[in-house]
Design an enzyme around this catalytic site. Sequence first.
Site, PDB file in Angstrom:
ATOM      1  N   PHE A 244       0.835 -11.831  12.029  1.00  0.00           N
ATOM      2  CA  PHE A 244       0.018 -11.516  13.312  1.00  0.00           C
ATOM      3  C   PHE A 244       0.930 -12.107  14.645  1.00  0.00           C
ATOM      4  CE2 PHE A 244      -3.368 -11.094  10.361  1.00  0.00           C
ATOM      5  CZ  PHE A 244      -3.250  -9.980  10.404  1.00  0.00           C
ATOM      6  N   ILE A 469       5.367  -8.232   6.645  1.00  0.00           N
ATOM      7  CA  ILE A 469       4.032  -8.838   6.914  1.00  0.00           C
ATOM      8  C   ILE A 469       2.615  -7.861   6.431  1.00  0.00           C
ATOM      9  CG2 ILE A 469       5.258 -10.384   8.340  1.00  0.00           C
ATOM     10  CD1 ILE A 469       3.927  -9.154  10.730  1.00  0.00           C
ATOM     11  N   GLY A 470       2.990  -6.752   5.842  1.00  0.00           N
ATOM     12  CA  GLY A 470       1.722  -6.006   5.515  1.00  0.00           C
ATOM     13  C   GLY A 470       1.867  -4.852   6.367  1.00  0.00           C
ATOM     14  N   LYS A 636       0.885   7.298   7.328  1.00  0.00           N
ATOM     15  CA  LYS A 636      -0.032   6.556   6.334  1.00  0.00           C
ATOM     16  C   LYS A 636      -0.139   5.189   6.899  1.00  0.00           C
ATOM     17  CE  LYS A 636      -2.089   6.468   2.013  1.00  0.00           C
ATOM     18  NZ  LYS A 636      -1.993   6.964   0.551  1.00  0.00           N
ATOM     19  N   LYS A 704       8.953   4.610  17.791  1.00  0.00           N
ATOM     20  CA  LYS A 704       8.345   3.336  18.437  1.00  0.00           C
ATOM     21  C   LYS A 704       7.558   2.650  17.593  1.00  0.00           C
ATOM     22  CE  LYS A 704       8.624   6.168  22.926  1.00  0.00           C
ATOM     23  NZ  LYS A 704       7.772   6.535  23.763  1.00  0.00           N
ATOM     24  N   GLY A 705       7.594   1.325  17.683  1.00  0.00           N
ATOM     25  CA  GLY A 705       6.924   0.576  16.605  1.00  0.00           C
ATOM     26  C   GLY A 705       5.465   0.649  17.092  1.00  0.00           C
ATOM     27  N   GLU A 708       1.716  -3.090  17.198  1.00  0.00           N
ATOM     28  CA  GLU A 708       0.638  -4.096  17.996  1.00  0.00           C
ATOM     29  C   GLU A 708       0.112  -2.995  19.173  1.00  0.00           C
ATOM     30  OE1 GLU A 708       3.349  -7.949  19.136  1.00  0.00           O
ATOM     31  OE2 GLU A 708       4.443  -6.268  18.620  1.00  0.00           O
TER      32      GLU A 708
HETATM   33 MO1  MOS Z   1       4.140  -9.984  16.818  1.00  0.00          MO
HETATM   34  S1  MOS Z   1       2.829 -11.086  17.978  1.00  0.00           S
HETATM   35  O1  MOS Z   1       5.731 -10.093  17.680  1.00  0.00           O
HETATM   36  O2  MOS Z   1       4.166 -10.798  15.310  1.00  0.00           O
END
Ligand code: MOS
Length: 741
Positions: A244, A469-470, A636, A704-705, A708
Amino acid sequence: MTTTAYIGQSINRTDGPAKVKGDAKYAFEHHVDNLAYGFVVSSAVARGTIRRIDATAALGLPGVLQVLTHENTPRVSPSKAEIPDEAKSPGTPFIPLQDGDVRFSQQPVALVVAETLELARYGASLVHVEYDVAEHTTDLDAVLEQAHKPKPRFGLEAVPKPRGEAKRAFGEAAVQVDAEYRVPAEHHSPMEPFATTAIWESDEHITVYDKTQGVQNVRDYLCTLFGCEEDQLRVRAPFVGGAFGLGLRPQYQAFLAVLAARVLKRPVKLALTRQQMFSLSYRPIAWQHVSLGASTDGKLEAIMHEAISDTSRFEDYCETIVPWTGMLYQCDNVTLKYKVASLDLNTPCDMRAPGAAWGLYALECAMDELAASLHIDPLELRLKNYAERDQNESQPFSSKALRECYHQAAMRFDWSRRNPTPRSMRNGDTLIGLGMATGAWDAFQVRASARCVLKADGTAIVSSATEDIGTGTYTVMTQIAADTLGVPLDRVTFELGDSSLPRAPLEGGSFTLASVGSAVKSACEKVRERLFALAQKTDDSPLADVSLDDVTFTDGHVRMRHEPSRSVSFVDAMSQTRTKTIDKTVSERPSPKRKKISCYTHSAIFAEVHIDEDFGTIHVPRVVTAVTPGYPVNPKTARSQVMGGIVWGIGMALEEESVIDHAFGRFMNHNLAEYHVPVNADVHDIDVIFVEEQDHIVNPLGVKGLGEIGIVGVAAAIANAVYHATGKRIRDLPITLDKVM
Ligand code: MOS
């Protein structure tokens, strides 16, 4: 964007079976012979110097190997300013055991290394530390007046230029909203604690399994501190149990594990306890002041947004809280201000949607207050002030389907049932509130590289030194590679989390798919070009007289686009030309098309709350969000990311708060019993709608990612729903029942 075989499909995680079976090893789970275990001794005071540190009792225990303190640890770097860290903040980074100064409570002050974890932990309890205690300040409110302008981070200005005359326009506006908002520190609390296994073979050969979002960042950092070469220290993180943002910077356990391994000349592993996790960074505490002026028909005439967030005394962590406010709505008079105030705490750091999560909480609550003052529907107010251009930069957006997000999410949520009067909707003793908000996040692309190796049997290994990271990185990269190469998914293996792989940026900023994905695509295209050349050289090649543009790569064959039976299999192309592998590495930069264009992802969030009128307990039965993914490579995994963000948004709104006892200068609820995060009972219906965009500018994949954006605006939508239910504005998070009562 055309749907191909795998891109756009809800493919199950390629790393799912390994995780379910327990085959996926995390940083602390790599066992080798002769391991020693470290345990950190944390400072009991917030500020001061160590007068005396006595490790005699610990060292007297059979099996305790060493106690490292500032008195016996070699100084690591002549010039701290040159320590590499892609996510650093301006200032002097904290490196443990380099001096006797205490800068924050729970700062590591010693490391006990022993034959077993239990012994190391017991030994740590016997280390006696005496401090010369200095006065500390950990209360942001007490130092707001002393806030200072931070140095820019990443070369980015935290504050866009003012436009128009906001102060005058605000004074003259027919309707005004002027409010202060406060948000607490939040700790990342990923499920996997920070841990490092440093497998020492010699000082020239160390493999470090670390919990990180950037294996090469940690490699570069450790190599500089310990004076070794890039090929002497390899950092790996094949699996990361959530991070995170906390894993963007190298964390101190990595340094301590390698330090101990080098001192003892044997492998060392070290994990932080859940309590010690609260000694790492956090989302900063922030104070915000938003002033909105509007005409009676709801046109924004002035926006002023000022924020002060905390930082440490040794670094300026700069949070981009206010820029979103200048970007999101059409308004000609805007002033944005941002400062930081130093406290005796560790430096804050990025946490999921850093800046936007805080800034748009305040702005979107203020917009709701404005709608209420104007007696205009909150959604209508947003639409009246919809920005067709990014006024911060005075340039267009590459794509912006926010209007469609508002529309689709409002329909799905049935926003039209909302009676605008606060406290007007109820079911018995339950007050019902409906609220909405807008979200935005950058659609970054940064430089990244990837390698594709196609073997003669038609299988491919594709790699990049990125992380998963998951989020689903393994899976989406495999999809992109399989589609681009034209091979079945199970023929592609994607490798990541190894500093020896091609250069990749930190796994953060929601830019991994756009950046590494574009590099993967490009590397696979280079392999295709070579394959085509080989296919033309086969005996009686049916493709001898055609050009690359005339063929497709599907199902392991190079085929004529308009005559698919004319084809050469990859295996034939390679075996007939005696080619063992085709091996291409590509570095991909953001397209110059992105210059003078603003690239963002947007969202519209609608939340329902049920509040017990007598007890003030708040439930969130439903959240509907519509998000712009550009094109979702894997709906998904994409949906999972957005859902995770919303769950955190619920926590941000109602539960999460790292509480400081200012007498001790310490986070007191440093465990998951008292640091509350949403659990199953707190999370009900979450509905995620993807509103696709055809974006040919943002990156070659048109994506687009989504890591976040899911969290942004959620706390505001819930806070606005709480107002609608109760008629009470609560302007400090989290909104707990005592504030509602
Ligand atoms: Mo994100 S806060 O750039 O892992």
